[in-house]
Design an enzyme around this catalytic site. Structure first.
Site, short mmCIF file in Angstrom:
data_model
loop_
_atom_site.label_atom_id
_atom_site.label_comp_id
_atom_site.label_asym_id
_atom_site.label_seq_id
_atom_site.Cartn_x
_atom_site.Cartn_y
_atom_site.Cartn_z
N LYS A 166 -2.37 7.11 1.16
CA LYS A 166 -2.12 7.36 2.58
C LYS A 166 -0.98 8.37 2.66
O LYS A 166 0.19 8.01 2.84
CB LYS A 166 -1.80 6.04 3.28
CG LYS A 166 -2.15 6.06 4.74
CD LYS A 166 -2.28 4.68 5.30
CE LYS A 166 -2.19 4.68 6.80
NZ LYS A 166 -3.15 5.50 7.51
N ARG A 180 0.83 -1.21 0.00
CA ARG A 180 0.00 0.00 0.00
C ARG A 180 0.87 1.26 0.00
O ARG A 180 0.56 2.24 -0.68
CB ARG A 180 -0.96 0.00 1.20
CG ARG A 180 -1.98 1.13 1.14
CD ARG A 180 -3.08 0.99 2.18
NE ARG A 180 -2.56 1.14 3.54
CZ ARG A 180 -3.31 1.01 4.63
NH1 ARG A 180 -4.60 0.72 4.54
NH2 ARG A 180 -2.78 1.14 5.83
N GLU A 210 -16.05 6.72 6.03
CA GLU A 210 -15.24 6.02 7.02
C GLU A 210 -15.11 6.92 8.24
O GLU A 210 -15.75 7.97 8.29
CB GLU A 210 -13.87 5.66 6.46
CG GLU A 210 -13.05 6.84 5.99
CD GLU A 210 -11.68 6.45 5.44
OE1 GLU A 210 -11.15 5.40 5.83
OE2 GLU A 210 -11.14 7.22 4.63
#
Ligand code: PXG
Length: 289
Positions: A150, A50, A183
């Site tokens: 991220k 990721r 979220e």
């Protein structure tokens, strides 16, 4: 505590990077929060993958291969002799000038690995469940800064966190720009209805959480139906159970949302079963060090 910076292990007081680093100046960088249990790093490969995906999207070159980065994480963990740790992996664009242009960075990304004891929510919350609220700040639009990246720019989540804390809550639901549940500020969200799990699809402004994926996998093994589907606030309110997932939080039950009691107001059976299986998994899975 030993911190890894660009290949060197240094003491905490010497772990410093330049004020010209674009990670500091612009949030131009990427990160991962990883956890180890019982001398094993949980889902290390998934976190490294990721990190590289986030970096690719930002056209940020990571000067180590995935294998070298994994070796650096293991080396840092061994140097700190922590059995259970929280690992923060940070890659910044590196030093540049006082302009946005990444071409003017010296071409050397700073890589920082910090390991520390994990700060958990109080154990009591896992037994009692937590209360959360929906906040006004909506999650970043995927077509602006995609929440799948991220990045070191967490202002969107920090604004939502401030709003939650100002109202006396620890965590908050963030909606997407269409008003669907996206979220939480640092966790993914699940609902349970008639023994089926529901979680928002990753394309709707949601980080593809690694704990979220682990829960979806566990559900499959446990023969619990699981659906990646848009969720409205109404659907959260009328769910039988609700829980959040994240590396730090693991699986935490939610018993109240925007003042509405969820189910019978206690952590649900499905949530407790999943948490139990998840904890078993973290003890036996992962890369040894
Ligand atoms: N959504 C967001 C926006 C996150 O930042 C998660 C979901 C859960 O993903 P994982 O892969 O961990 O299951 C995260 C990750 C904090 C903190 O201090 C939380 C995260 C990252 C960094 C710090 O609470 N959560």
């Amino acid at each position: 505590m030993k911190i890894y910076i660009n290949g060197e292990l240094v003491n905490k007081e010497h772990a410093k990077i330049s004020v010209f680093d674009h990670g500091l100046l612009y949030g131009d960088g990427v990160f991962e929060g990883i956890r180890s249990y019982n001398n094993r790093v949980f889902k290390l490969q998934e976190h490294i993958d990721r990190l590289f995906e986030s970096a690719k999207s930002l056209m940020l070159h990571i000067p180590l291969s995935k294998e070298e980065l994994i070796a650096a994480v293991i080396k840092t963990l061994r140097a700190n002799a922590l059995k259970d740790a929280y690992i923060r992996l940070i890659v910044t664009r590196g030093e540049g000038d006082l302009g946005l242009d990444p071409r003017k960075c010296y071409g050397r990304s700073a890589i920082i690995i910090i390991t520390d004891k994990i700060a958990l929510y109080p154990q009591e919350l896992y037994k009692r469940g937590m209360a959360i609220i929906t906040v006004p700040t909506v999650r970043n639009l995927p077509e602006a800064v995609n929440p799948q990246i991220k990045s070191l720019n967490y202002l969107n989540n920090i604004l939502a966190k401030i709003e939650a804390v100002n109202c006396g809550y620890e965590e908050a639901i963030m909606l997407d720009s269409l008003g669907y549940v996206a979220e939480c500020t640092g966790d993914n969200i699940f609902t349970v209805r008639k023994n089926h799990l529901y979680t928002p699809p990753q394309c709707m402004g949601t980080l593809r959480g690694i704990t979220r994926d682990a829960v979806l996998e566990l559900a499959k093994k446990m023969k619990i139906g699981a659906h990646e589907h848009v969720i409205t606030r109404h659907e959260v309110y009328i769910s039988d159970e609700c829980f959040l997932t994240g590396t730090a939080a693991e699986i935490i039950p939610v018993v109240k949302v925007d003042g509405r009691v969820i189910g019978d107001g206690k952590p649900g059976v499905v949530t407790r079963k999943l948490l139990n299986e998840f904890r078993k998994l973290t003890q036996k899975d992962g890369v040894k060090y």
